[in-house]
Design a protein around this motif. Structure first.
Motif, PDB file in Angstrom:
ATOM      1  N   SER A   2      15.846  36.010 -35.653  1.00  0.00           N
ATOM      2  CA  SER A   2      14.913  35.265 -36.500  1.00  0.00           C
ATOM      3  C   SER A   2      14.975  35.804 -37.927  1.00  0.00           C
ATOM      4  CB  SER A   2      13.499  35.428 -35.937  1.00  0.00           C
ATOM      5  OG  SER A   2      12.558  34.914 -36.839  1.00  0.00           O
ATOM      6  N   ASN A   4      13.217  35.205 -41.894  1.00  0.00           N
ATOM      7  CA  ASN A   4      12.228  34.590 -42.776  1.00  0.00           C
ATOM      8  C   ASN A   4      12.431  35.139 -44.174  1.00  0.00           C
ATOM      9  OD1 ASN A   4      10.998  34.855 -39.966  1.00  0.00           O
ATOM     10  ND2 ASN A   4       9.634  33.375 -40.913  1.00  0.00           N
ATOM     11  N   GLU A 107      14.909  40.910 -34.059  1.00  0.00           N
ATOM     12  CA  GLU A 107      15.588  40.532 -32.827  1.00  0.00           C
ATOM     13  C   GLU A 107      15.201  41.492 -31.710  1.00  0.00           C
ATOM     14  OE1 GLU A 107      19.874  41.038 -32.715  1.00  0.00           O
ATOM     15  OE2 GLU A 107      19.732  42.482 -34.340  1.00  0.00           O
ATOM     16  N   ASP A 122      13.634  33.040 -31.061  1.00  0.00           N
ATOM     17  CA  ASP A 122      13.785  32.941 -32.516  1.00  0.00           C
ATOM     18  C   ASP A 122      12.686  32.077 -33.128  1.00  0.00           C
ATOM     19  OD1 ASP A 122      15.947  34.628 -32.521  1.00  0.00           O
ATOM     20  OD2 ASP A 122      17.450  33.052 -32.847  1.00  0.00           O
ATOM     21  N   TRP A 126      10.061  33.504 -35.728  1.00  0.00           N
ATOM     22  CA  TRP A 126      10.017  32.879 -37.045  1.00  0.00           C
ATOM     23  C   TRP A 126       8.587  32.489 -37.395  1.00  0.00           C
ATOM     24  CZ3 TRP A 126       8.370  28.335 -39.121  1.00  0.00           C
ATOM     25  CH2 TRP A 126       8.733  28.107 -40.448  1.00  0.00           C
TER      26      TRP A 126
END
Length: 164
Positions: A2, A4, A107, A122, A126
């Motif tokens: 993931s 961001n 992760e 994910d 997120w």
């Protein structure tokens, strides 16, 4: 994994001032609910935060280890939240015209969370880390000298969406 990203209207040093204060961890990390202790060496490599996750009365004692500390550019942590498992969280910060860009990557690396299908985990990470960066932005922008550009809070109060 993931990922961001968010633009903050503060200097990268302000982000690392928040990260360096282990007692602030539950204020910006979604899911962390309270601090129990902070190693004196935090955030140096090998030091750990002792915190809890969840909502009372369903709390799990957790620890987060500092794996890498390179202010004002990078921090890597390893939260251990059993029975869910362990994760690797990397925060990279780069200068930007408005202040800095912060990227958080997470992760699962051990435990049951690794068995959850990648698209599902994910998406959940997120979603959580969007709010984590939102909180980190408020804190880092709030402890710095007033930036010339509108802060995340300013943009939200004026009806503008925060940058993602």
């Amino acid at each position: 994994m993931s990922r961001n990203v968010r633009v903050l209207t503060c200097h990268p040093d302000a982000v690392f001032r928040v990260l360096a204060d282990g007692w602030l961890f539950p204020a910006w990390v979604v899911g962390a609910s309270r601090m129990r202790d902070v190693d004196e060496q935090w955030p140096r490599t090998g030091a750990k935060l002792h915190h809890s996750v969840g909502v009372w009365p369903l709390l799990i004692d957790d620890e987060t280890y500092a794996i890498e500390w390179r202010p004002p550019h990078r921090m890597v942590m390893r939260p251990t939240g059993w029975p869910l498992g362990e994760a690797r969280v990397t925060i990279d910060v780069k200068p930007h015209a408005e202040g800095c860009v912060v990227r958080i990557q997470e992760e699962p690396i051990a435990g049951p969370a690794r068995w959850v299908p990648r698209p599902v985990i994910d998406a959940l990470l997120w979603w959580r880390n969007t709010e984590t960066l939102h909180r980190l932005a408020y804190m880092a922008e709030g402890i710095t000298d007033r930036p010339t550009a509108p802060t995340s809070s300013d943009r939200e109060r004026s009806g503008g969406a925060p940058e993602q």
